[in-house]
Design a protein around this motif. Structure first.
Motif, PDB file in Angstrom:
ATOM      1  N   ASP A   1     -11.796-104.296  12.658  1.00 50.29           N
ATOM      2  CA  ASP A   1     -12.468-105.576  12.764  1.00 50.29           C
ATOM      3  C   ASP A   1     -11.412-106.651  12.983  1.00 50.29           C
ATOM      4  OD1 ASP A   1     -14.526-107.392  12.856  1.00 50.29           O
ATOM      5  OD2 ASP A   1     -15.360-106.852  10.918  1.00 50.29           O
ATOM      6  N   GLY A   2     -11.861-107.865  13.127  1.00 52.93           N
ATOM      7  CA  GLY A   2     -10.960-108.991  13.259  1.00 52.93           C
ATOM      8  C   GLY A   2     -11.460-110.144  12.420  1.00 52.93           C
ATOM      9  N   VAL A   3     -10.530-110.939  11.932  1.00 51.31           N
ATOM     10  CA  VAL A   3     -10.888-112.106  11.134  1.00 51.31           C
ATOM     11  C   VAL A   3      -9.904-113.225  11.467  1.00 51.31           C
ATOM     12  CG1 VAL A   3      -9.504-111.379   9.136  1.00 51.31           C
ATOM     13  CG2 VAL A   3     -11.423-112.938   8.809  1.00 51.31           C
ATOM     14  N   LEU A   4     -10.436-114.447  11.524  1.00 50.24           N
ATOM     15  CA  LEU A   4      -9.576-115.596  11.800  1.00 50.24           C
ATOM     16  C   LEU A   4      -8.919-116.078  10.515  1.00 50.24           C
ATOM     17  CD1 LEU A   4     -11.768-117.624  14.313  1.00 50.24           C
ATOM     18  CD2 LEU A   4      -9.734-116.267  14.816  1.00 50.24           C
ATOM     19  N   ILE A   5      -7.622-116.346  10.603  1.00 45.39           N
ATOM     20  CA  ILE A   5      -6.898-116.947   9.490  1.00 45.39           C
ATOM     21  C   ILE A   5      -6.149-118.163  10.025  1.00 45.39           C
ATOM     22  CG2 ILE A   5      -6.647-114.774   8.235  1.00 45.39           C
ATOM     23  CD1 ILE A   5      -3.673-114.802   9.106  1.00 45.39           C
ATOM     24  N   HIS A   6      -5.912-119.119   9.146  1.00 44.28           N
ATOM     25  CA  HIS A   6      -5.180-120.320   9.546  1.00 44.28           C
ATOM     26  C   HIS A   6      -3.720-120.160   9.151  1.00 44.28           C
ATOM     27  CE1 HIS A   6      -3.852-124.525   9.638  1.00 44.28           C
ATOM     28  NE2 HIS A   6      -4.729-124.593  10.640  1.00 44.28           N
ATOM     29  N   ILE A   7      -2.856-120.258  10.148  1.00 41.00           N
ATOM     30  CA  ILE A   7      -1.421-120.133   9.920  1.00 41.00           C
ATOM     31  C   ILE A   7      -0.811-121.524  10.049  1.00 41.00           C
ATOM     32  CG2 ILE A   7       0.741-119.123  10.759  1.00 41.00           C
ATOM     33  CD1 ILE A   7      -0.946-116.739  11.720  1.00 41.00           C
ATOM     34  N   ILE A   8      -0.055-121.917   9.042  1.00 42.62           N
ATOM     35  CA  ILE A   8       0.553-123.246   9.024  1.00 42.62           C
ATOM     36  C   ILE A   8       1.381-123.435  10.288  1.00 42.62           C
ATOM     37  CG2 ILE A   8       2.191-124.752   7.796  1.00 42.62           C
ATOM     38  CD1 ILE A   8       1.275-123.360   5.202  1.00 42.62           C
ATOM     39  N   ASP A   9       1.214-124.574  10.908  1.00 38.38           N
ATOM     40  CA  ASP A   9       1.920-124.979  12.133  1.00 38.38           C
ATOM     41  C   ASP A   9       1.548-124.160  13.375  1.00 38.38           C
ATOM     42  OD1 ASP A   9       3.288-126.972  10.707  1.00 38.38           O
ATOM     43  OD2 ASP A   9       4.961-125.627  10.235  1.00 38.38           O
ATOM     44  N   GLU A  10       0.604-123.222  13.247  1.00 35.75           N
ATOM     45  CA  GLU A  10       0.199-122.430  14.413  1.00 35.75           C
ATOM     46  C   GLU A  10      -1.299-122.500  14.681  1.00 35.75           C
ATOM     47  OE1 GLU A  10       1.814-118.485  14.890  1.00 35.75           O
ATOM     48  OE2 GLU A  10       3.457-118.954  13.513  1.00 35.75           O
ATOM     49  N   GLY A  11      -2.093-122.810  13.662  1.00 40.92           N
ATOM     50  CA  GLY A  11      -3.540-122.892  13.827  1.00 40.92           C
ATOM     51  C   GLY A  11      -4.227-121.585  13.520  1.00 40.92           C
ATOM     52  N   TYR A  43      -4.980 -99.353   4.817  1.00 37.20           N
ATOM     53  CA  TYR A  43      -5.279-100.432   5.757  1.00 37.20           C
ATOM     54  C   TYR A  43      -4.099-100.658   6.690  1.00 37.20           C
ATOM     55  CZ  TYR A  43      -8.757-101.334   2.161  1.00 37.20           C
ATOM     56  OH  TYR A  43      -9.777-101.200   1.266  1.00 37.20           O
ATOM     57  N   ARG A  44      -4.418-101.171   7.870  1.00 37.39           N
ATOM     58  CA  ARG A  44      -3.396-101.625   8.800  1.00 37.39           C
ATOM     59  C   ARG A  44      -3.910-102.948   9.332  1.00 37.39           C
ATOM     60  NH1 ARG A  44       1.251 -99.092  11.281  1.00 37.39           N
ATOM     61  NH2 ARG A  44       1.016 -97.652   9.556  1.00 37.39           N
ATOM     62  N   ALA A  45      -3.090-103.986   9.257  1.00 39.37           N
ATOM     63  CA  ALA A  45      -3.513-105.320   9.698  1.00 39.37           C
ATOM     64  C   ALA A  45      -2.333-106.048  10.317  1.00 39.37           C
ATOM     65  CB  ALA A  45      -4.053-106.119   8.512  1.00 39.37           C
ATOM     66  N   GLY A  46      -2.630-106.887  11.296  1.00 40.56           N
ATOM     67  CA  GLY A  46      -1.580-107.681  11.914  1.00 40.56           C
ATOM     68  C   GLY A  46      -2.115-108.628  12.963  1.00 40.56           C
ATOM     69  N   LEU A  47      -1.244-109.507  13.395  1.00 39.11           N
ATOM     70  CA  LEU A  47      -1.576-110.502  14.421  1.00 39.11           C
ATOM     71  C   LEU A  47      -1.289-109.940  15.812  1.00 39.11           C
ATOM     72  CD1 LEU A  47      -0.060-113.634  12.660  1.00 39.11           C
ATOM     73  CD2 LEU A  47      -2.481-113.212  13.118  1.00 39.11           C
ATOM     74  N   TRP A  48      -1.846-108.784  16.121  1.00 39.28           N
ATOM     75  CA  TRP A  48      -1.601-108.125  17.386  1.00 39.28           C
ATOM     76  C   TRP A  48      -2.779-108.306  18.327  1.00 39.28           C
ATOM     77  CZ3 TRP A  48      -1.452-104.362  13.115  1.00 39.28           C
ATOM     78  CH2 TRP A  48      -0.188-104.284  12.527  1.00 39.28           C
ATOM     79  N   GLU A  49      -2.490-108.212  19.605  1.00 43.46           N
ATOM     80  CA  GLU A  49      -3.561-108.097  20.588  1.00 43.46           C
ATOM     81  C   GLU A  49      -4.105-106.675  20.497  1.00 43.46           C
ATOM     82  OE1 GLU A  49      -4.867-110.578  22.379  1.00 43.46           O
ATOM     83  OE2 GLU A  49      -3.468-111.881  21.324  1.00 43.46           O
ATOM     84  N   ALA A  50      -5.293-106.462  21.015  1.00 44.06           N
ATOM     85  CA  ALA A  50      -5.973-105.174  20.859  1.00 44.06           C
ATOM     86  C   ALA A  50      -5.129-103.971  21.306  1.00 44.06           C
ATOM     87  CB  ALA A  50      -7.320-105.195  21.577  1.00 44.06           C
ATOM     88  N   PRO A  51      -4.466-104.003  22.469  1.00 41.54           N
ATOM     89  CA  PRO A  51      -3.690-102.810  22.874  1.00 41.54           C
ATOM     90  C   PRO A  51      -2.571-102.454  21.886  1.00 41.54           C
ATOM     91  CG  PRO A  51      -4.060-104.234  24.759  1.00 41.54           C
ATOM     92  CD  PRO A  51      -4.502-105.009  23.542  1.00 41.54           C
TER      93      PRO A  51
END
Length: 193
Positions: A1-11, A43-51
């Motif tokens: 799945d995907g979830v939006l998080i707010h990263i300081i100085d990045e949005g 679990y595996r999680a990160g700010l990666w694009e789908a590929p």
């Protein structure tokens, strides 16, 4: 799945998350129904694009030994990027559309059909859930179509819900999945989100 998080100085950014669990199934003595349990989560999680996320998912699944598993089940919402990754990583798995995402679409339909009449909406949704639980998607689609005049186009949200069901119909054999001891909910990854 995907979830939006707010990263300081990045949005706002989307974190992609996968949960891998062991599945156990047992027969409930009193009812005779199959109860499914999940354990041994990782679990595996990160700010990666789908590929790139697909590579991380594959690495975690190999670490967990999924390539040796007799049966792999993937329960997800209807996002196309998720199913593309599932196909790439686990081509021979059982694909299941998350039950609650399907039910959410039923409530969308009922809300548009019944408006403020919550009792009628709830009764309609209850009936459709029973049909879905029996793998009778065709009847649910008929019942949906019968709610709206055929002389007018379906409201856009209803047409989208119907398309969602049709696109995922091969992932909605809930009765058969439950009888096989498969989970039908994606709560583990949803709670991780």
């Amino acid at each position: 799945d995907g979830v939006l998080i707010h990263i300081i100085d990045e949005g706002w950014k989307e974190v992609k998350i996968a949960a891998i669990s062991a599945v156990t199934a047992s027969v409930e003595k009193e009812t005779g129904e199959i109860e499914v349990g999940l354990s041994q989560h990782s679990y595996r999680a990160g700010l990666w694009e789908a590929p790139k996320f697909a590579h991380h998912l594959w690495a975690e699944s190999c670490r967990r030994g999924l390539e040796k598993a007799k049966h792999v089940v993937s329960v997800n919402d209807g996002a196309p990027w998720i199913w593309a990754i599932v196909f790439m990583c686990f081509a021979r798995c059982t694909q299941i559309l998350d039950w609650w995402h399907a039910v959410e679409r039923l409530w969308t339909i009922a809300g548009l059909a019944f408006g403020a009449d919550q009792a009628a909406a709830a009764a309609w949704v209850k009936t459709q859930k029973e049909l879905l639980a029996q793998s009778k998607l065709r009847q649910v689609l008929r019942n949906t179509r019968n709610l709206f005049p055929r002389t007018k186009p379906l409201p856009e949200a209803v047409a989208k819900a119907a398309a969602y069901f049709l696109h995922n119909r091969h992932r909605m054999f809930y009765q058969e999945f439950r009888q096989a001891g498969c989970p039908i909910g994606s709560g583990t990854v949803e709670s991780a989100c």
